[in-house]
Write a protein that holds these residues in place. Structure first.
Motif, PDB file in Angstrom:
ATOM      1  N   VAL B   5     -44.876 -17.233  78.004  1.00 44.91           N
ATOM      2  CA  VAL B   5     -44.054 -18.028  77.540  1.00 44.91           C
ATOM      3  C   VAL B   5     -45.062 -19.043  77.060  1.00 44.91           C
ATOM      4  CG1 VAL B   5     -42.138 -19.185  77.733  1.00 44.91           C
ATOM      5  CG2 VAL B   5     -42.912 -16.710  78.381  1.00 44.91           C
ATOM      6  N   GLY B   6     -44.088 -19.477  76.460  1.00 48.90           N
ATOM      7  CA  GLY B   6     -44.914 -21.305  75.802  1.00 48.90           C
ATOM      8  C   GLY B   6     -44.743 -22.544  77.557  1.00 48.90           C
ATOM      9  N   GLY B  25     -29.696 -15.279  75.502  1.00 48.80           N
ATOM     10  CA  GLY B  25     -29.219 -15.570  75.287  1.00 48.80           C
ATOM     11  C   GLY B  25     -29.872 -17.115  74.814  1.00 48.80           C
ATOM     12  N   ARG B  26     -30.454 -16.976  74.778  1.00 51.98           N
ATOM     13  CA  ARG B  26     -31.985 -18.700  74.649  1.00 51.98           C
ATOM     14  C   ARG B  26     -31.941 -18.600  72.938  1.00 51.98           C
ATOM     15  NH1 ARG B  26     -32.414 -22.055  78.292  1.00 51.98           N
ATOM     16  NH2 ARG B  26     -31.977 -21.654  80.519  1.00 51.98           N
ATOM     17  N   PRO B  27     -32.561 -19.748  72.243  1.00 51.62           N
ATOM     18  CA  PRO B  27     -33.224 -19.806  70.671  1.00 51.62           C
ATOM     19  C   PRO B  27     -34.957 -18.882  71.299  1.00 51.62           C
ATOM     20  CG  PRO B  27     -32.688 -22.107  70.943  1.00 51.62           C
ATOM     21  CD  PRO B  27     -31.164 -20.513  72.274  1.00 51.62           C
ATOM     22  N   VAL B  28     -35.249 -18.406  70.779  1.00 54.28           N
ATOM     23  CA  VAL B  28     -36.116 -18.294  70.937  1.00 54.28           C
ATOM     24  C   VAL B  28     -37.966 -18.309  69.844  1.00 54.28           C
ATOM     25  CG1 VAL B  28     -36.004 -17.166  73.378  1.00 54.28           C
ATOM     26  CG2 VAL B  28     -36.349 -15.480  70.969  1.00 54.28           C
ATOM     27  N   VAL B  29     -39.039 -18.485  70.295  1.00 55.66           N
ATOM     28  CA  VAL B  29     -39.660 -18.015  68.825  1.00 55.66           C
ATOM     29  C   VAL B  29     -41.203 -16.614  69.397  1.00 55.66           C
ATOM     30  CG1 VAL B  29     -41.793 -18.979  67.815  1.00 55.66           C
ATOM     31  CG2 VAL B  29     -39.730 -20.254  68.439  1.00 55.66           C
ATOM     32  N   VAL B  30     -40.757 -16.156  68.827  1.00 55.79           N
ATOM     33  CA  VAL B  30     -42.151 -14.834  69.116  1.00 55.79           C
ATOM     34  C   VAL B  30     -42.562 -14.683  68.370  1.00 55.79           C
ATOM     35  CG1 VAL B  30     -41.846 -12.096  69.533  1.00 55.79           C
ATOM     36  CG2 VAL B  30     -40.069 -12.853  69.679  1.00 55.79           C
ATOM     37  N   GLY B  35     -49.237 -12.987  63.735  1.00 52.67           N
ATOM     38  CA  GLY B  35     -49.192 -13.961  62.846  1.00 52.67           C
ATOM     39  C   GLY B  35     -47.508 -14.909  63.141  1.00 52.67           C
ATOM     40  N   VAL B  36     -46.695 -13.494  62.692  1.00 52.48           N
ATOM     41  CA  VAL B  36     -46.073 -13.833  62.364  1.00 52.48           C
ATOM     42  C   VAL B  36     -45.008 -14.200  63.169  1.00 52.48           C
ATOM     43  CG1 VAL B  36     -44.407 -12.823  61.019  1.00 52.48           C
ATOM     44  CG2 VAL B  36     -45.795 -12.428  60.469  1.00 52.48           C
ATOM     45  N   ASP B  37     -44.024 -15.230  62.739  1.00 47.49           N
ATOM     46  CA  ASP B  37     -43.099 -16.269  63.737  1.00 47.49           C
ATOM     47  C   ASP B  37     -41.588 -15.375  63.778  1.00 47.49           C
ATOM     48  OD1 ASP B  37     -43.854 -19.648  63.410  1.00 47.49           O
ATOM     49  OD2 ASP B  37     -44.719 -17.715  64.715  1.00 47.49           O
ATOM     50  N   TYR B  38     -40.865 -14.759  64.695  1.00 50.21           N
ATOM     51  CA  TYR B  38     -39.549 -14.799  64.430  1.00 50.21           C
ATOM     52  C   TYR B  38     -38.693 -15.646  65.405  1.00 50.21           C
ATOM     53  CZ  TYR B  38     -41.093 -10.188  62.383  1.00 50.21           C
ATOM     54  OH  TYR B  38     -41.183  -9.549  61.441  1.00 50.21           O
ATOM     55  N   ARG B  39     -38.154 -15.919  64.697  1.00 48.65           N
ATOM     56  CA  ARG B  39     -36.839 -16.500  65.904  1.00 48.65           C
ATOM     57  C   ARG B  39     -34.807 -16.610  65.541  1.00 48.65           C
ATOM     58  NH1 ARG B  39     -39.342 -22.829  65.752  1.00 48.65           N
ATOM     59  NH2 ARG B  39     -41.343 -22.212  64.977  1.00 48.65           N
ATOM     60  N   GLY B  40     -35.224 -16.891  66.394  1.00 44.84           N
ATOM     61  CA  GLY B  40     -33.938 -16.744  66.415  1.00 44.84           C
ATOM     62  C   GLY B  40     -32.991 -16.586  68.510  1.00 44.84           C
ATOM     63  N   ILE B  41     -32.093 -16.292  68.189  1.00 43.72           N
ATOM     64  CA  ILE B  41     -31.544 -15.577  69.927  1.00 43.72           C
ATOM     65  C   ILE B  41     -32.009 -14.109  70.341  1.00 43.72           C
ATOM     66  CG2 ILE B  41     -29.364 -15.795  70.915  1.00 43.72           C
ATOM     67  CD1 ILE B  41     -29.757 -17.779  69.153  1.00 43.72           C
ATOM     68  N   THR B  84     -37.198 -22.097  72.525  1.00 43.74           N
ATOM     69  CA  THR B  84     -36.757 -23.454  71.817  1.00 43.74           C
ATOM     70  C   THR B  84     -36.082 -24.287  72.728  1.00 43.74           C
ATOM     71  OG1 THR B  84     -35.804 -22.765  69.666  1.00 43.74           O
ATOM     72  CG2 THR B  84     -37.913 -22.141  70.251  1.00 43.74           C
ATOM     73  N   LYS B  85     -36.405 -26.108  71.704  1.00 40.95           N
ATOM     74  CA  LYS B  85     -35.279 -26.785  72.526  1.00 40.95           C
ATOM     75  C   LYS B  85     -34.173 -26.922  71.509  1.00 40.95           C
ATOM     76  CE  LYS B  85     -37.912 -28.929  75.604  1.00 40.95           C
ATOM     77  NZ  LYS B  85     -39.006 -27.853  76.331  1.00 40.95           N
ATOM     78  N   ARG B  86     -34.471 -26.081  70.281  1.00 44.49           N
ATOM     79  CA  ARG B  86     -33.331 -26.019  69.611  1.00 44.49           C
ATOM     80  C   ARG B  86     -32.203 -25.312  70.398  1.00 44.49           C
ATOM     81  NH1 ARG B  86     -32.060 -21.753  65.963  1.00 44.49           N
ATOM     82  NH2 ARG B  86     -33.524 -20.392  66.329  1.00 44.49           N
ATOM     83  N   THR B  87     -31.311 -26.367  70.368  1.00 46.65           N
ATOM     84  CA  THR B  87     -30.155 -25.756  71.524  1.00 46.65           C
ATOM     85  C   THR B  87     -28.705 -25.505  70.143  1.00 46.65           C
ATOM     86  OG1 THR B  87     -28.603 -27.699  71.612  1.00 46.65           O
ATOM     87  CG2 THR B  87     -30.882 -26.880  73.497  1.00 46.65           C
ATOM     88  N   LEU B  88     -28.224 -24.553  70.251  1.00 43.29           N
ATOM     89  CA  LEU B  88     -26.675 -24.514  69.702  1.00 43.29           C
ATOM     90  C   LEU B  88     -25.538 -23.906  70.021  1.00 43.29           C
ATOM     91  CD1 LEU B  88     -28.093 -21.455  67.659  1.00 43.29           C
ATOM     92  CD2 LEU B  88     -28.844 -24.018  66.293  1.00 43.29           C
TER      93      LEU B  88
END
Lengths: 216, 91
Positions: B5-6, B25-30, B35-41, B84-88
């Motif tokens: 994890v970062g 339940g958090r926003p994450v980057v996988v 090299g592909v990124d997936y971003r989501g909850i 990620t720091k992105r909060t929803l």
């Protein structure tokens, strides 16, 4: 070890796929009236989708010699796609690892590869190698079945970890506790002090190896 | 294969199970090996780093390529998961 997508031209007497009893394979879910889309090719339908504990099998309803199989080891991801820009019907979108060099997955200019490759060179309906197919969509006629189908795929995928998975480091997690806990309501940042030296001292892996005086 | 994890520091008292619970339940980057990124909850994940996420977006070379609802990512392809720091909307 990922084999990718392969075509099958045989099926059992009941119309379903031959199961690999050596793997104790069993059928987890059967979804009728499913179209299959390989890469950018047009949808092939109608067919029946069999989700087994080892593989995804799609068998054509019209041509008893046409079918496709991909094992869960080759399914790098699957998702519910309701994005009409990507595909007009709601479907399960999945990516397949055919065991090819990963540099070929995506070209550096951002376009993806396998989806662009035409399939007309392949013999539809005969046993063939579709390992170059990297994208697959499963389009059920009943879109309301997508959520359940997605979950079945998750459950069966989880039954198929990589055989060589139990290596050193398997299951070990490294994480920044401050970063994780800082957003927790009521979390106490003051007590999340990390003592790396203390942690390393406790881990026997970091101790010096024993040196033996004699060879026997 | 080791998951990451970062961030560099290592927690001492928490177990991996606690960590897994805390990031659900958090926003994450996988990030995958490709090299592909997936971003989501993050919905859930297991010890093989199989990941289920919601509201998933697929990024290739930093560009949004696809959007999915629920997504499942096979663990052996995962390089790391990062919150990620992105909060929803969470207070």
């Amino acid at each position: 070890m990922a084999r990718g997508l392969v075509s099958v031209n045989e099926r059992s007497e009941d119309g379903g796929p031959f199961l690999e009893t050596v793997n104790e394979e069993r059928i987890a879910h059967v979804q009728p009236s499913v179209g299959i889309v390989l890469g950018e090719s047009p949808a092939e339908q109608p067919g029946t989708l069999y989700v087994t504990t080892r593989r995804l099998v799609w068998l054509s309803d019209e041509d008893v010699h046409k079918g496709y199989v991909v094992d869960f080891l080759s399914l790098t991801m699957h998702a519910i796609s309701r994005d009409e820009d990507a595909y007009p019907q709601p479907c399960i979108y999945s990516q397949i690892d055919g065991g090819e060099d990963e540099d070929e997955e995506y070209e550096e200019d951002g376009t993806d590869d396998g989806a662009e490759e035409p399939l007309e060179s392949e013999n539809h309906g005969s046993v063939g190698d579709f390992s170059h197919v990297t994208e697959m969509r499963l389009v059920p006629r009943d879109a309301s079945s997508l959520d359940h189908l997605f979950q079945v795929l998750c459950d069966c995928a989880a039954l198929n970890p990589d055989p060589e998975g139990e290596q050193e480091g398997e299951g070990d997690w490294f994480f920044n506790e401050d970063e994780v806990m800082s957003n927790v309501i009521g979390g106490d940042r003051a007590n999340n002090h990390v003592d790396l030296a203390e942690l390393l001292m406790q881990d026997p892996r970091f101790e010096d190896a024993d040196e033996e005086e004699s060879g026997t | 294969m080791s998951g990451g994890v970062g961030g560099g520091a290592v927690g001492s008292a928490k177990t991996p199970a606690d960590f897994l619970k805390s990031i659900r339940g958090r926003p994450v980057v996988v990030k995958l090996n490709s090299g592909v990124d997936y971003r989501g909850i993050l919905a859930c994940l297991d010890g093989y780093m199989n990941i289920a996420m919601e509201q998933t977006e697929e990024y290739v070379n930093g560009q949004l390529k696809n959007k999915y609802g629920d997504a499942f990512i096979r663990g052996n392809n995962v390089l790391y998961i990062s919150t990620t720091k992105r909060t929803l909307g969470d207070a």
